[in-house]
Design a protein around this motif. Structure first.
Motif, PDB file in Angstrom:
ATOM      1  N   LYS A 118       0.826  -1.207   0.000  1.00 53.86           N
ATOM      2  CA  LYS A 118       0.000   0.000   0.000  1.00 53.86           C
ATOM      3  C   LYS A 118       0.860   1.256   0.000  1.00 53.86           C
ATOM      4  N   PHE A 119       0.242   2.364  -0.395  1.00 53.72           N
ATOM      5  CA  PHE A 119       0.825   3.672  -0.182  1.00 53.72           C
ATOM      6  C   PHE A 119       0.363   4.178   1.187  1.00 53.72           C
ATOM      7  N   VAL A 120       1.236   4.945   1.845  1.00 53.77           N
ATOM      8  CA  VAL A 120       0.829   5.697   3.037  1.00 53.77           C
ATOM      9  C   VAL A 120       0.974   7.167   2.683  1.00 53.77           C
ATOM     10  N   GLU A 121      -0.068   7.941   2.920  1.00 50.32           N
ATOM     11  CA  GLU A 121      -0.030   9.373   2.605  1.00 50.32           C
ATOM     12  C   GLU A 121      -0.249  10.169   3.888  1.00 50.32           C
ATOM     13  N   PHE A 122       0.709  11.049   4.189  1.00 46.36           N
ATOM     14  CA  PHE A 122       0.665  11.820   5.422  1.00 46.36           C
ATOM     15  C   PHE A 122      -0.010  13.170   5.177  1.00 46.36           C
ATOM     16  N   TYR A 123      -0.799  13.604   6.158  1.00 42.38           N
ATOM     17  CA  TYR A 123      -1.503  14.870   6.036  1.00 42.38           C
ATOM     18  C   TYR A 123      -1.853  15.362   7.437  1.00 42.38           C
ATOM     19  N   GLY A 124      -2.445  16.549   7.520  1.00 46.00           N
ATOM     20  CA  GLY A 124      -2.915  17.054   8.802  1.00 46.00           C
ATOM     21  C   GLY A 124      -2.147  18.269   9.273  1.00 46.00           C
ATOM     22  N   GLU A 125      -2.643  18.897  10.323  1.00 48.99           N
ATOM     23  CA  GLU A 125      -2.061  20.140  10.819  1.00 48.99           C
ATOM     24  C   GLU A 125      -0.644  19.950  11.347  1.00 48.99           C
ATOM     25  N   GLY A 126      -0.314  18.730  11.762  1.00 50.63           N
ATOM     26  CA  GLY A 126       1.038  18.454  12.259  1.00 50.63           C
ATOM     27  C   GLY A 126       2.106  18.533  11.187  1.00 50.63           C
ATOM     28  N   MET A 127       1.698  18.502   9.923  1.00 50.06           N
ATOM     29  CA  MET A 127       2.673  18.566   8.826  1.00 50.06           C
ATOM     30  C   MET A 127       3.504  19.844   8.891  1.00 50.06           C
ATOM     31  N   GLY A 128       2.867  20.943   9.311  1.00 46.36           N
ATOM     32  CA  GLY A 128       3.581  22.208   9.383  1.00 46.36           C
ATOM     33  C   GLY A 128       4.670  22.226  10.436  1.00 46.36           C
ATOM     34  N   GLU A 129       4.628  21.283  11.375  1.00 42.26           N
ATOM     35  CA  GLU A 129       5.634  21.205  12.429  1.00 42.26           C
ATOM     36  C   GLU A 129       6.814  20.309  12.045  1.00 42.26           C
ATOM     37  N   LEU A 130       6.737  19.688  10.887  1.00 44.10           N
ATOM     38  CA  LEU A 130       7.806  18.783  10.456  1.00 44.10           C
ATOM     39  C   LEU A 130       8.625  19.433   9.355  1.00 44.10           C
ATOM     40  N   SER A 131       9.922  19.470   9.531  1.00 42.72           N
ATOM     41  CA  SER A 131      10.801  19.957   8.473  1.00 42.72           C
ATOM     42  C   SER A 131      10.808  18.964   7.322  1.00 42.72           C
ATOM     43  N   LEU A 132      11.316  19.401   6.180  1.00 44.23           N
ATOM     44  CA  LEU A 132      11.433  18.485   5.042  1.00 44.23           C
ATOM     45  C   LEU A 132      12.327  17.302   5.398  1.00 44.23           C
ATOM     46  N   ALA A 133      13.408  17.577   6.139  1.00 40.07           N
ATOM     47  CA  ALA A 133      14.317  16.493   6.535  1.00 40.07           C
ATOM     48  C   ALA A 133      13.621  15.492   7.447  1.00 40.07           C
ATOM     49  N   ASP A 134      12.743  15.975   8.334  1.00 43.30           N
ATOM     50  CA  ASP A 134      11.971  15.059   9.185  1.00 43.30           C
ATOM     51  C   ASP A 134      11.059  14.178   8.336  1.00 43.30           C
ATOM     52  N   ARG A 135      10.410  14.795   7.353  1.00 41.68           N
ATOM     53  CA  ARG A 135       9.522  14.035   6.459  1.00 41.68           C
ATOM     54  C   ARG A 135      10.313  12.975   5.694  1.00 41.68           C
ATOM     55  N   ALA A 136      11.495  13.359   5.224  1.00 42.29           N
ATOM     56  CA  ALA A 136      12.325  12.416   4.464  1.00 42.29           C
ATOM     57  C   ALA A 136      12.760  11.246   5.337  1.00 42.29           C
ATOM     58  N   THR A 137      13.005  11.514   6.626  1.00 39.86           N
ATOM     59  CA  THR A 137      13.358  10.438   7.559  1.00 39.86           C
ATOM     60  C   THR A 137      12.228   9.416   7.656  1.00 39.86           C
ATOM     61  N   ILE A 138      10.988   9.914   7.755  1.00 43.76           N
ATOM     62  CA  ILE A 138       9.825   9.021   7.844  1.00 43.76           C
ATOM     63  C   ILE A 138       9.628   8.258   6.533  1.00 43.76           C
ATOM     64  N   ALA A 139       9.756   8.980   5.411  1.00 43.95           N
ATOM     65  CA  ALA A 139       9.579   8.338   4.102  1.00 43.95           C
ATOM     66  C   ALA A 139      10.646   7.276   3.863  1.00 43.95           C
ATOM     67  N   ASN A 140      11.855   7.548   4.331  1.00 43.01           N
ATOM     68  CA  ASN A 140      12.977   6.634   4.110  1.00 43.01           C
ATOM     69  C   ASN A 140      12.682   5.231   4.615  1.00 43.01           C
ATOM     70  N   MET A 141      12.018   5.136   5.775  1.00 44.16           N
ATOM     71  CA  MET A 141      11.828   3.825   6.394  1.00 44.16           C
ATOM     72  C   MET A 141      10.558   3.113   5.946  1.00 44.16           C
ATOM     73  N   SER A 142      10.009   3.517   4.802  1.00 40.15           N
ATOM     74  CA  SER A 142       8.855   2.796   4.245  1.00 40.15           C
ATOM     75  C   SER A 142       9.085   1.292   4.156  1.00 40.15           C
ATOM     76  N   PRO A 143      10.263   0.831   3.716  1.00 36.33           N
ATOM     77  CA  PRO A 143      10.464  -0.628   3.657  1.00 36.33           C
ATOM     78  C   PRO A 143      10.346  -1.284   5.023  1.00 36.33           C
ATOM     79  N   GLU A 144      10.767  -0.557   6.076  1.00 36.93           N
ATOM     80  CA  GLU A 144      10.720  -1.148   7.410  1.00 36.93           C
ATOM     81  C   GLU A 144       9.287  -1.239   7.923  1.00 36.93           C
ATOM     82  N   TYR A 145       8.424  -0.292   7.537  1.00 36.02           N
ATOM     83  CA  TYR A 145       7.025  -0.468   7.947  1.00 36.02           C
ATOM     84  C   TYR A 145       6.201  -1.166   6.884  1.00 36.02           C
TER      85      TYR A 145
END
Length: 862
Positions: free
Chosen positions: A347-374
């Motif tokens: 599946k795809f996981v798509e992130f959204y919501g008001e918390g997105m504004g609190e995450l830097s691009l680097a933080d988002r990339a960290t979460i995206a990076n571990m897609s294989p692990e989840y």
């Protein structure tokens, strides 16, 4: 292996609509975008010279597809994108122009698939029916329908890129042998290859470590590197980023990612498939990307669409803000555990919501990076204002960023959190309040086995007590407090169960994130000021993902403190995370091996499967870079950071974790003052110029590679031997014996390991027989261009559990006719010589991981 998809428009055995590599390793012969059997429909004259007389069926078929290709079914959607000051950016296929209300409800990740299908629709490889399936995603996805997808580009690293280029080179040989022109074999989409997997931590804790390790890297890999340099000039559409430049996914994020392509005046979203599973890191930039096997990547390179099941999309809503002292690594380990529990495979996981504004691009990339692990195909973050700010920070021009924003807004692919949001439909929903995330690590053997930091000591003792498994080592109570004393460089030293012997700031997951990298520097600074020092027998290392990291660590003044704690920069590549951790000191290695200690590694990586990081570290924990420094200072994972000191300061007072841990405000101040746009510009202006060692490599200008039959690195594979214009078809398997009986979670690391070559293995014997000294064995990953080594390295993981061995762990099996215990390769060869078929029986998640090409090729070659 999937069968070819048959187009309903044709009823002939030659009308394969989209070949998967079931036959593509034999039949992808010419760089033809519409046809896969050695025939280029654009060149009807040369066609006759290639295969002589053409059947009437084939002639009619070619006329049919040529007619279809000349009439774009969605030409009416082509619109002009104006520039704000006059003129135009280009033309694009407009999703709003479809005037279909279903599009507004589609997840952004599915809209990217839709745009690709519309743009590439030719009613042959991509049908109008496929477009309708995607538009109707809400109803069609639960039916598991298949759709074709053509990525905009392909991303490779050298471990998986070398065999891909070997296959292309051998295809050219096959074409020549069939009497056609080898130069027809070329990638049809841009291919970016970053050499990042070959550097090893041979030298650590030294100011000269970068140069020393690079010298050894080139000494070991000169032939591979020369082959890649040849490929960069022999093949069109191929960029090779030289060794020493950084980690592929960080380079992709900071430099290679286009976000929006402009090709011949047509604008379209960037999308990428890569031969490394962590290609998903680019999803944090709003670029749809994921990992595929090398075979699939080669098909994409040669213009074949990928056939994929239209995925479900999990909507993951973020709210709140991370508490002070909590890192992006803590967040991603929490997200990984949540998504593994939810079930997101395929599946795809798509992130959204008001918390997105609190995450830097680097933080988002960290979460995206571990897609294989989840387990997800993608962890996608749609482009928003944070993305645009990052593009400017990393040196993309104002005009480029303006074009990206204008296109994505016009095509309903940009999300603006300042505007009212249209409710999107997802297959299922999850929500996380960021304030609930707490400091944690994961291990000791799997990335999703998260342990809150406050529970770590209790969890460690539970692991010692428990039977051998993912969370157990079966160490008896009387042995758990054993202390081993030894001499380290003439000084007294000691190790226990849980002693940290490797502490590595490594991996694309974290080294691309300035907050955690500078956070590690702050921990080192506070420790130095308090008089703490990492024990000298802990192998410490820092391997940044790009030269930008070095620039901002120096700008901040924190690199000198990292150096004082032994975290000198050792190179720019993957290092410890993929098992290139180098040897431990002989005295440390002997203390562990002779006393059967469960030694620990703590690394800022994304994988910690047993046997991957180092053969002697049975416990391996994933942690943020600042936590890596903290555990290195403590010297053990057997510690409660809330209650126990990590050391004694220069004033004789005990120093606790809270004394060295920086606040989020401290980290943010250093990031703000130290991470500057000019650092990215200067780093990447020089990146393709190479370095002295790369530039000294001499290669031929021939379009055919000069194979050396004695080479143990680059060898012409046997896939195309005796190839004809007609694929041979399937064969039956009859009266087979079981080669291996395996359980669940057998990853590609088990099937085709990338790490060190054990001294008594069949691969080692082959190398010794070919005059290679043990010290020059290098790794399996570095030898993926040689099929003879890789066949012998299949199922060679030292921790694989074959149930035929009744509890014994290791790369052996039972030869059933004789009952002998043999290496898997030797048993396979004995079966083959006797004409006996073999099968492998395995459980859930067999073959998950990065190296799916060799996980398929290796067993086939055995």
């Amino acid at each position: 292996i999937q069968p070819p998809r048959i187009s309903p428009a044709f009823n002939s055995e030659v009308n394969c609509r989209s070949l998967s590599f079931s036959s593509a390793i034999r039949s992808l012969r010419i760089s033809a975008p519409r046809w896969s059997h050695g025939v280029d429909w654009r060149y009807p004259v040369s066609l006759r010279s290639q295969i002589g007389t053409v059947s009437p069926v084939l002639e009619r078929f070619h006329r049919k597809i040529a007619t279809m290709a000349s009439e774009h079914p969605f030409s009416g959607l082509l619109q002009t994108l104006p520039k704000p000051g006059g003129g135009e950016f280009g033309k694009y296929y407009s999703l709003p122009a479809l005037n279909d209300p279903r599009i507004e409800k589609l997840p952004y990740s599915i809209r990217i698939l839709l745009e690709s299908a519309i743009r590439n629709c030719d009613n042959f490889q991509v049908m109008k029916e496929d477009v309708e399936k995607i538009i109707d995603w809400e109803n069609s996805a639960p039916k598991l329908v298949e759709v074709p997808f053509k990525p905009a580009r392909v991303l490779l690293q050298d471990f998986t890129g070398v065999p891909a280029v070997v296959d292309l080179a051998s295809m050219r040989e096959a074409i020549k042998n069939l009497g056609s022109e080898p130069d027809k074999i070329n990638p049809l989409v841009p291919v970016d290859l970053v050499v990042d997997h070959s550097v090893q931590v041979d030298v650590a804790r030294s100011e000269n470590a970068v140069q020393a390790n690079m010298d050894l890297e080139f000494k070991r890999n000169k032939e591979r590197f020369a082959f890649l340099k040849w490929g960069s000039s022999a093949f069109r559409n191929m960029l090779v980023v030289p060794p020493g430049s950084g980690i592929v996914h960080q380079v992709n994020l900071e430099y290679l990612g286009r976000v929006v392509f402009n090709t011949d005046g047509i604008l379209y979203p960037d999308s990428v498939v890569g031969t490394d599973s962590h290609t998903t890191m680019i999803d944090g930039l709003g670029v749809a990307g994921w990992g595929v096997g090398g075979i699939e990547a080669e098909a994409a390179m040669l213009g074949q669409p990928m056939s994929m099941v239209l995925p479900g999309v999990v909507g993951f809503k973020l709210s709140g803000k991370l508490r002070s002292g909590v890192t992006a690594t803590d967040l991603v380990l929490t997200v990984t555990q949540m998504l593994r529990k939810h079930g997101v495979v395929g599946k795809f996981v798509e992130f959204y919501g008001e918390g997105m504004g609190e995450l830097s691009l680097a933080d988002r990339a960290t979460i995206a990076n571990m897609s294989p692990e989840y387990g997800a195909t993608m962890g996608f973050f749609p482009v928003d204002h944070v993305t645009l700010q990052y593009l400017k920070l990393t040196g993309r021009s104002d005009e480029t960023v303006s074009m990206i924003e204008a296109y994505l807004r016009a095509n309903k692919l940009f999300i603006d959190y300042n505007e009212a949001q249209q409710e999107r439909v997802y297959s299922s929903y999850l929500e996380l309040d960021l304030t609930s995330v707490e400091p944690c690590i994961s291990g000791p053997k799997r990335p999703h086995d998260r342990v809150p930091l406050k529970d770590m000591k209790a969890d460690w003792h539970s692991c010692l007590d428990s039977k051998v498994g993912f969370k157990g080592f079966a160490i008896s109570k009387e042995q758990q407090n054993k202390t081993v004393k030894f001499s380290f460089n003439g000084e007294p030293a000691e190790l226990k169960h849980g002693s940290v012997v490797i502490a590595a700031i490594t991996s694309c997951t974290n080294t691309s994130n300035p907050s955690v990298m500078l956070g590690a520097g702050l921990v080192a600074k506070k420790a130095c000021e308090l008089g703490l020092e990492v024990k000298p027998w802990v192998k410490t290392s820092l391997a940044p993902g790009s030269g930008v990291v070095t620039k901002y660590l120096l700008q901040s003044g924190l690199q000198k403190y990292l150096n004082q704690q032994g975290f000198n920069i050792v190179g720019y590549g993957c290092t410890t995370c993929i098992g290139n951790s180098g040897d431990l000191n002989d005295s440390v290695a002997a203390a562990i091996a002779d006393n059967d200690l469960v030694a620990a590694a703590v690394l800022s990586g994304n994988r910690n499967f047993e046997g991957r990081v180092h053969p002697l570290t049975r416990a391996n924990y994933l942690a943020s870079p600042p936590l890596v420094v903290a555990y290195a200072l403590a010297g053990t994972v057997d510690i409660d950071f809330e209650k126990e000191p990590i050391g004694t300061g220069k004033d004789g007072k005990e120093v606790y974790f809270k004394d060295v841990w920086p606040s989020s405000e401290e980290v943010a101040q250093v990031v703000q003052s130290s991470v500057l746009p000019e650092m990215f510009k200067s780093t990447y202006e020089a990146i393709t110029k190479g370095n002295q060692l790369w530039n000294q490599l001499t290669v031929t200008s021939s379009s055919l590679y000069a194979w050396d039959p004695e080479s143990t690195y680059i060898h012409e594979p046997p896939y195309f031997n005796g190839m004809t214009m007609v694929p041979p078809g399937p064969r039956t398997v009859k009266d087979a014996h079981c080669l291996l009986l395996l359980g669940d979670s057998i990853t590609t690391d088990h099937i085709s390991p990338a790490g060190s070559i054990q001294k008594d293995s069949p691969a080692a014997k082959f190398l010794l027989d070919h005059g290679v000294d043990r010290k020059d064995f290098n790794s399996y990953g570095s030898r993926r261009g040689n099929d003879e080594v890789m066949a012998r390295g299949t199922f060679a993981n030292i921790r694989i559990v074959n149930k035929l061995l009744n509890g014994e762990v290791g790369p052996k099996t039972v030869h059933i006719p004789t009952g002998e215990k043999l290496f898997v390769y030797d048993a396979a060869q004995r079966y083959k010589s006797a004409g006996i078929d073999t099968i492998v029986i395995a459980g859930a998640e067999y073959g998950s991981g990065s190296s799916r090409d060799w996980a398929a090729k290796g067993p086939m070659l055995q």
